[in-house]
Design a protein around this motif. Structure first.
Motif, short mmCIF file in Angstrom:
data_model
loop_
_atom_site.label_atom_id
_atom_site.label_comp_id
_atom_site.label_asym_id
_atom_site.label_seq_id
_atom_site.Cartn_x
_atom_site.Cartn_y
_atom_site.Cartn_z
N PRO A 175 0.83 -1.21 0.00
CA PRO A 175 0.00 0.00 0.00
C PRO A 175 0.86 1.26 0.00
O PRO A 175 1.92 1.29 0.62
CB PRO A 175 -0.81 -0.12 1.30
CG PRO A 175 -0.03 -1.04 2.16
CD PRO A 175 0.65 -2.00 1.24
N ALA A 176 0.38 2.29 -0.72
CA ALA A 176 1.15 3.52 -0.82
C ALA A 176 0.89 4.44 0.38
O ALA A 176 1.67 5.32 0.66
CB ALA A 176 0.78 4.26 -2.12
N THR A 233 5.44 -3.07 5.54
CA THR A 233 5.30 -1.75 4.94
C THR A 233 5.69 -0.73 6.00
O THR A 233 5.27 -0.86 7.16
CB THR A 233 3.84 -1.52 4.51
OG1 THR A 233 3.49 -2.51 3.55
CG2 THR A 233 3.66 -0.14 3.88
N TRP A 234 6.50 0.25 5.61
CA TRP A 234 6.91 1.28 6.57
C TRP A 234 6.25 2.59 6.22
O TRP A 234 6.37 3.08 5.11
CB TRP A 234 8.43 1.42 6.61
CG TRP A 234 9.08 0.18 7.15
CD1 TRP A 234 9.54 -0.88 6.42
CD2 TRP A 234 9.28 -0.15 8.52
NE1 TRP A 234 10.03 -1.85 7.24
CE2 TRP A 234 9.88 -1.42 8.55
CE3 TRP A 234 9.01 0.50 9.73
CZ2 TRP A 234 10.23 -2.06 9.75
CZ3 TRP A 234 9.36 -0.12 10.92
CH2 TRP A 234 9.95 -1.40 10.92
N ILE A 235 5.53 3.14 7.18
CA ILE A 235 4.75 4.36 6.94
C ILE A 235 5.38 5.51 7.71
O ILE A 235 5.71 5.37 8.90
CB ILE A 235 3.29 4.17 7.43
CG1 ILE A 235 2.65 2.92 6.84
CG2 ILE A 235 2.47 5.43 7.20
CD1 ILE A 235 2.02 3.08 5.49
N LEU A 275 7.10 4.57 2.97
CA LEU A 275 8.46 4.87 2.54
C LEU A 275 8.82 3.97 1.37
O LEU A 275 8.29 2.86 1.26
CB LEU A 275 9.44 4.62 3.69
CG LEU A 275 9.20 5.45 4.95
CD1 LEU A 275 10.18 5.04 6.03
CD2 LEU A 275 9.34 6.94 4.64
N ALA A 276 9.69 4.46 0.52
CA ALA A 276 10.12 3.66 -0.63
C ALA A 276 10.75 2.38 -0.14
O ALA A 276 11.46 2.36 0.87
CB ALA A 276 11.10 4.46 -1.47
N ARG A 277 10.46 1.30 -0.83
CA ARG A 277 11.01 0.02 -0.44
C ARG A 277 12.45 -0.11 -0.91
O ARG A 277 12.80 0.41 -1.98
CB ARG A 277 10.19 -1.11 -1.08
CG ARG A 277 9.00 -1.43 -0.25
CD ARG A 277 7.92 -2.08 -1.08
NE ARG A 277 6.66 -1.85 -0.38
CZ ARG A 277 6.25 -2.62 0.61
NH1 ARG A 277 6.98 -3.63 1.02
NH2 ARG A 277 5.13 -2.35 1.22
N PRO A 287 13.93 0.84 7.55
CA PRO A 287 14.62 1.74 6.63
C PRO A 287 15.10 2.98 7.37
O PRO A 287 14.53 3.34 8.40
CB PRO A 287 13.54 2.09 5.61
CG PRO A 287 12.26 1.87 6.31
CD PRO A 287 12.48 0.82 7.33
N PRO A 288 16.14 3.62 6.87
CA PRO A 288 16.64 4.84 7.53
C PRO A 288 15.60 5.95 7.43
O PRO A 288 15.09 6.23 6.36
CB PRO A 288 17.90 5.18 6.74
CG PRO A 288 17.73 4.51 5.43
CD PRO A 288 16.89 3.30 5.65
N ALA A 289 15.25 6.53 8.58
CA ALA A 289 14.27 7.61 8.57
C ALA A 289 14.38 8.38 9.86
O ALA A 289 14.89 7.86 10.86
CB ALA A 289 12.85 7.05 8.42
N ASP A 290 13.93 9.62 9.84
CA ASP A 290 13.92 10.42 11.06
C ASP A 290 12.54 10.29 11.70
O ASP A 290 11.55 10.11 11.00
CB ASP A 290 14.17 11.90 10.74
CG ASP A 290 15.53 12.06 10.09
OD1 ASP A 290 16.45 11.33 10.48
OD2 ASP A 290 15.65 12.90 9.16
#
Lengths: 349, 283
Positions: free
Chosen positions: A225-226, A336-338, A346-348, A261-264
């Motif tokens: 899902p987007a 899925t990472w939101i 987030l982009a895979r 995934p890398p994210a703030d």
């Protein structure tokens, strides 16, 4: 046959913006479902394509022809309405023949095409009856036959199955898919029922708040899902969203850690109920089971992960009791990472 | 339903049955009896007298002519008005309100209003004279100008009573789901075809009600005719009035009343038959 290009269509009702620059391309012969909750603008978009509603901005192009300012009858399409709109004062034959009569087709051709559409929809034996004598499912067939009889380049369907009972809906769905596949008509199908959209469509456009959140094959919108909305709207049970903190590429959930995934800032972990498996005695993600519902084909477990509500699907033979804490293992590639702030995935990697 | 409550429906309709009986059925039977009696015996004398009266054939002719002109004009006008009003997005209610004002005016008052317009010293003549179109007052409503008198009465009737047809047809239009017209539009029907093939057939039950109501009332036309033409334009109800009040002959007046009723019932029967909607064709 024709393709459909919807180009930055805007629709306002007073100060309410029902459609915000919606763009969508439907390929020739493709079946696209517009899926979303009520009020998301899906029916408005369909009515704009039909010409029953006028957009405030943007274009509708069908088969390379800009039809934005054309009357519905000049657009070369057919439509099936939610409440069928089968004419009560005409026999089934005359209903199915209506479009052909308007085209002033010769009598022999009308007869041939009506009979073909009628046999396709299995209504041949009711042709001289009036719609009031038919059941809901039969009227629905008449409405579809009326649309197919004109051999339209484009077929629009507005929740055509929603007035039928559950069993009939399933039956009609299967039949509709077979009939439309054979006809090869470009179809746009509006529904709020995700199983209908998943079962019928080549691609699904998930709409929310007057925008298309995501468009893709049923598998794509289901598995990847987007947005948080798409994940939550599709699937039964809906996707679980667990707020986590991510540090050095790992998110900690209880004693377990999952690569992230890398994210703030804050992330949400989107997890489909069937993508987690029970790991008896293992050291996976801790899941506190509160309710166990045996559904026959599976067990539906409701409980919490890290204090947040979650629903997990387990094999029907699994031994789980309410109040128990079990460990879950997950395949990181299916997560899925939101982004917690925007609600977008987030982009895979 | 339990048996002990079976009397309740009858008790509930009893007051209206008593009311109808006392104020409608009994006078009706009395009128019919009166029309068929001479002294204490059955006789067709009243009818003979009615038919042989000089004004009778004129009254029959005028009443039918008026009905045959006024009712179709009213239905066509009301259909056009109803279609327009139901297409309005804003100001629908105010438009409907204004269009129905004539309904609130009694028929005698309406007749007098048209008299003020059309009499020798009326507004029409003043205006035509001021424009230099006529040399002096022209009589529109006299015995010598039967056609202008007829059209004046017809115009006044159309003005006065079209709104009742309009109200019935608007209510009927609102009952037709807009999807029918939209579906017809998608499948290639132009506006006139949609009206003819979809709206009109689905409006048939309302048209039937409106036609019955208007036709029955048209056969009873009286006050407008009386105000504009007096006895220069005899009609059936006017003759009944004259026999009752001026000639003091209640028997002939009753014969006229029974004749009007018979014509109305016949017209109603025709409408019920010609415009019937078979149950399987109802939405």
């Amino acid at each position: 046959m024709a393709d459909i290009v919807i180009d930055r269509v805007v629709k306002e009702f007073g100060s309410f913006r029902a459609l915000q620059e919606v763009s969508l391309t439907v390929r020739d012969g493709e079946f696209v479902a517009l899926l979303g909750p009520s009020g998301c603008g899906k029916t408005t978009l369909l009515r704009i394509i039909a010409g029953l509603e006028k957009q405030n901005a943007g274009r509708v192009v069908i088969g390379g022809r800009d039809v934005s300012d054309l009357a519905p009858r000049r657009r070369g399409l057919a439509m099936v309405f939610q409440n069928y709109a089968v004419f009560p004062h005409m026999t089934v034959f005359e209903n199915v023949a209506f479009g052909l009569r308007m085209q002033k087709a010769p009598q022999a051709e009308v007869k041939r095409k009506v009979e073909r559409a009628a046999s396709l929809l299995h209504i041949d034996s009711y042709l001289d009856r009036y719609p009031a004598k038919l059941s809901g499912g039969q009227r629905q067939r008449v409405a579809v036959a009326r649309a197919l009889a004109v051999e339209p380049a484009v077929l629009l369907m507005d929740e055509p199955l929603s007035n039928l009972d559950a069993l009939l809906r399933l039956e009609m769905r299967t039949e509709l898919k077979a009939v439309l596949r054979e006809a090869g008509t470009t179809t746009i199908y509006v529904t709020h029922d995700q199983t209908e959209a998943m079962g019928l469509a080549d691609r699904i456009a998930v709409m929310y708040g007057g925008k298309i959140d995501q468009i893709g094959t049923p598998l794509e919108v289901y598995a990847t899902p987007a947005t948080r909305f798409v994940g939550g709207f599709l699937g039964s049970p809906p996707m679980n969203f667990i707020k986590v903190r991510c540090a050095q590429g790992m998110a900690r959930i209880g004693e377990a850690a999952v690569p992230c995934p890398p994210a703030d800032g804050e992330l949400e972990l989107g997890l489909r109920g069937e993508d987690a498996s029970l790991d008896p005695g293992g050291s996976g993600i801790p899941f506190d089971v509160r309710v166990v519902e045996p559904m026959g084909s599976h067990l539906l477990l409701t409980g919490s992960i890290d204090g947040q509500l979650a629903r997990i699907v387990a094999p029907p033979t699994a031994h789980v009791t309410a109040g128990e804490r079990v460990a879950l293992t997950v395949d990181p590639s299916r997560l899925t990472w939101i982004d917690g702030a925007t609600g977008r995935a987030l982009a895979r990697a | 339903m339990p048996a002990r409550t079976s009397w309740i429906p009858y008790a509930l309709i009893a007051p209206s049955v008593v009311f109808l009986g006392a104020f409608f059925l009994i006078p009706l039977v009395q009128t019919i009896w009166l029309s068929f009696s001479a002294g204490d015996e059955l006789s067709l004398a009243n009818y003979e007298r009615m038919v042989n009266d000089l004004n009778f054939s004129l009254a029959v002719r005028n009443t039918f002519l008026l009905t045959l002109v006024v009712v179709p004009v009213q239905v066509v006008l009301a259909l056009a008005m109803a279609t327009m009003v139901s297409k309005l997005e804003k100001g629908r209610d105010i438009a409907l309100w204004i269009l129905t004002i004539p309904l609130g005016i009694s028929d005698l008052a309406a007749g007098l209003a048209w008299l003020a317009l059309l009499q020798n010293t009326g507004y029409l003549n003043s205006a035509l004279y001021a424009l230099g179109l006529i040399p002096g007052p022209v009589g529109w409503l006299s015995q010598e100008t039967p056609w202008s008198l007829f059209f004046a009465i017809a115009a006044a009737e159309v003005w006065r009573a079209t709104a009742i047809v309009l109200v019935i047809l608007i209510a009927g239009l609102q009952l037709i789901p807009k999807e029918f017209s939209e579906a017809a539009e998608i499948f290639g029907a132009r506006p006139w075809t949609r009206f003819r093939r979809i709206t009109l057939p689905l409006l048939k039950p309302s048209l039937q009600s409106a036609l019955i109501l208007r036709t029955v009332l048209a056969f009873e036309v009286f006050a407008v005719v009386y105000a504009l033409g007096g006895r220069n334009f005899p009609v059936l109800a006017g003759e009944a009035y004259t026999w009752q009040n001026e000639n003091q002959n209640y028997g002939v007046a009753a014969a006229y009343a029974v004749l009007i009723m018979a014509i109305s019932l016949a017209a109603t029967a025709v409408y019920l038959r010609v415009l019937r909607t078979r149950p399987e064709q109802l939405p």
